[in-house]
Design a protein around this motif. Structure first.
Motif, PDB file in Angstrom:
ATOM      1  N   LEU A 122       0.814  -1.220  -0.021  1.00  0.00           N
ATOM      2  CA  LEU A 122      -0.080  -0.120  -0.173  1.00  0.00           C
ATOM      3  C   LEU A 122       0.778   1.382  -0.158  1.00  0.00           C
ATOM      4  O   LEU A 122       0.486   2.216  -0.686  1.00  0.00           O
ATOM      5  CB  LEU A 122      -0.817  -0.086   1.067  1.00  0.00           C
ATOM      6  CG  LEU A 122      -1.887   1.362   1.218  1.00  0.00           C
ATOM      7  CD1 LEU A 122      -2.919   1.101   0.235  1.00  0.00           C
ATOM      8  CD2 LEU A 122      -2.584   1.199   2.402  1.00  0.00           C
ATOM      9  N   GLY A 123       1.699   1.076   0.882  1.00  0.00           N
ATOM     10  CA  GLY A 123       2.638   2.277   0.935  1.00  0.00           C
ATOM     11  C   GLY A 123       3.626   2.586  -0.528  1.00  0.00           C
ATOM     12  O   GLY A 123       3.621   3.852  -0.784  1.00  0.00           O
ATOM     13  N   THR A 124       4.114   1.433  -0.895  1.00  0.00           N
ATOM     14  CA  THR A 124       4.678   1.490  -2.275  1.00  0.00           C
ATOM     15  C   THR A 124       3.688   2.376  -3.431  1.00  0.00           C
ATOM     16  O   THR A 124       4.172   3.207  -4.228  1.00  0.00           O
ATOM     17  CB  THR A 124       5.359   0.450  -2.724  1.00  0.00           C
ATOM     18  OG1 THR A 124       6.279  -0.235  -1.547  1.00  0.00           O
ATOM     19  CG2 THR A 124       5.969   0.392  -3.941  1.00  0.00           C
ATOM     20  N   ALA A 125       2.594   1.643  -3.429  1.00  0.00           N
ATOM     21  CA  ALA A 125       1.763   2.101  -4.521  1.00  0.00           C
ATOM     22  C   ALA A 125       1.112   3.433  -4.320  1.00  0.00           C
ATOM     23  O   ALA A 125       1.102   4.093  -5.287  1.00  0.00           O
ATOM     24  CB  ALA A 125       0.313   1.223  -4.575  1.00  0.00           C
ATOM     25  N   THR A 126       1.072   3.854  -3.074  1.00  0.00           N
ATOM     26  CA  THR A 126       0.806   5.287  -2.685  1.00  0.00           C
ATOM     27  C   THR A 126       1.915   6.356  -3.392  1.00  0.00           C
ATOM     28  O   THR A 126       1.774   7.302  -3.948  1.00  0.00           O
ATOM     29  CB  THR A 126       0.460   5.447  -1.401  1.00  0.00           C
ATOM     30  OG1 THR A 126      -0.717   4.619  -0.784  1.00  0.00           O
ATOM     31  CG2 THR A 126      -0.014   7.114  -1.060  1.00  0.00           C
ATOM     32  N   PHE A 127       3.056   5.724  -3.018  1.00  0.00           N
ATOM     33  CA  PHE A 127       4.265   6.458  -3.407  1.00  0.00           C
ATOM     34  C   PHE A 127       4.352   6.908  -4.983  1.00  0.00           C
ATOM     35  O   PHE A 127       4.496   7.794  -5.358  1.00  0.00           O
ATOM     36  CB  PHE A 127       5.505   5.861  -2.827  1.00  0.00           C
ATOM     37  CG  PHE A 127       6.935   6.590  -3.311  1.00  0.00           C
ATOM     38  CD1 PHE A 127       7.228   7.634  -2.843  1.00  0.00           C
ATOM     39  CD2 PHE A 127       7.420   5.847  -4.141  1.00  0.00           C
ATOM     40  CE1 PHE A 127       8.235   8.322  -3.536  1.00  0.00           C
ATOM     41  CE2 PHE A 127       8.647   6.404  -4.764  1.00  0.00           C
ATOM     42  CZ  PHE A 127       9.128   7.836  -4.297  1.00  0.00           C
ATOM     43  N   PHE A 128       4.251   5.550  -5.774  1.00  0.00           N
ATOM     44  CA  PHE A 128       4.152   5.683  -7.054  1.00  0.00           C
ATOM     45  C   PHE A 128       2.948   6.314  -7.837  1.00  0.00           C
ATOM     46  O   PHE A 128       3.352   6.890  -8.498  1.00  0.00           O
ATOM     47  CB  PHE A 128       4.447   4.342  -7.604  1.00  0.00           C
ATOM     48  CG  PHE A 128       5.733   3.958  -7.506  1.00  0.00           C
ATOM     49  CD1 PHE A 128       6.966   4.379  -8.337  1.00  0.00           C
ATOM     50  CD2 PHE A 128       6.206   2.712  -6.899  1.00  0.00           C
ATOM     51  CE1 PHE A 128       8.249   4.006  -7.962  1.00  0.00           C
ATOM     52  CE2 PHE A 128       7.160   2.323  -6.619  1.00  0.00           C
ATOM     53  CZ  PHE A 128       8.274   2.917  -7.248  1.00  0.00           C
ATOM     54  N   ALA A 129       1.905   6.260  -7.146  1.00  0.00           N
ATOM     55  CA  ALA A 129       0.869   7.176  -7.696  1.00  0.00           C
ATOM     56  C   ALA A 129       0.873   8.452  -7.444  1.00  0.00           C
ATOM     57  O   ALA A 129       0.540   9.334  -8.230  1.00  0.00           O
ATOM     58  CB  ALA A 129      -0.581   6.595  -6.834  1.00  0.00           C
ATOM     59  N   ALA A 130       1.512   8.789  -6.039  1.00  0.00           N
ATOM     60  CA  ALA A 130       1.724  10.337  -6.064  1.00  0.00           C
ATOM     61  C   ALA A 130       2.788  10.664  -7.013  1.00  0.00           C
ATOM     62  O   ALA A 130       2.770  12.175  -7.184  1.00  0.00           O
ATOM     63  CB  ALA A 130       2.159  10.583  -4.562  1.00  0.00           C
ATOM     64  N   LEU A 131       3.837  10.224  -7.063  1.00  0.00           N
ATOM     65  CA  LEU A 131       4.859  10.341  -8.074  1.00  0.00           C
ATOM     66  C   LEU A 131       4.299  10.738  -9.486  1.00  0.00           C
ATOM     67  O   LEU A 131       4.743  11.419 -10.175  1.00  0.00           O
ATOM     68  CB  LEU A 131       6.101   9.382  -8.084  1.00  0.00           C
ATOM     69  CG  LEU A 131       7.224   9.723  -8.788  1.00  0.00           C
ATOM     70  CD1 LEU A 131       7.762  10.816  -7.936  1.00  0.00           C
ATOM     71  CD2 LEU A 131       8.010   8.115  -8.708  1.00  0.00           C
TER      72      LEU A 131
END
Length: 166
Positions: A122-131
């Motif tokens: 979840l954290g990784t997906a959120t980071f890449f979505a924000a990026l």
């Protein structure tokens, strides 16, 4: 100077009164239901899954004709009546029915992965979505709508006109 008193005795400061109320609240939470058998039965029963294959919580198994739930509830109550600890009861059920009896994986060994990986993903997906959103937001100006959309549409219109003429 007049001594300030209240109905409860000498007037105390606000911080002291708050500390006293917090202490009473904590003690009430600690002692209410801490050793209650019904509370322990509910907590342990909600931490286990019925062994009949319905994949429901033990205390909520309403599977018609389930031969496991009543027996398991009885075993749980007997173990509580014997005075066994929660850990010992859980271990006894795991030995008898296997690890699949636990409603949640333990927090040790390989089972720790089941607790960590979802949050990591979840954290990784959120980071890449924000990026990605940041990149889209700061990207180049879009082309004017007439220049970008007009040329391909005209080509398709002309092609459709040629193909539909008989």
């Amino acid at each position: 100077m007049k001594n300030q008193t209240s109905v409860f005795g000498p007037r105390t400061s606000g911080k002291r009164r708050f500390a006293q109320l917090a202490l009473v609240a904590v003690l009430a939470l600690v002692f209410l239901g801490a050793g209650d058998t019904a509370t322990r039965f509910s907590a342990l029963g909600h931490g286990m899954i019925c062994a009949c294959g319905c994949n429901q919580i033990l205390l909520e198994c309403n599977h018609v004709g389930c031969s496991y739930s009543d027996r398991m509830r009885g075993e749980l109550q007997q173990m509580l009546d014997k005075g066994m600890s929660d850990e010992a009861i859980t271990q006894e059920f795991v030995l008898k029915y296997g690890n699949t009896i636990l409603a949640a994986p333990t927090t040790s060994g390989f089972n720790l992965v089941a607790w960590v990986v979802p949050f990591l993903v979840l954290g990784t997906a959120t980071f890449f979505a924000a990026l990605l959103v940041r990149r889209w937001k700061s990207g180049a100006e879009p082309l004017p709508a007439t220049a970008a959309a007009g040329a391909p549409l005209d080509e398709y219109r002309e092609r459709a006109r040629r193909e539909t003429e008989l």
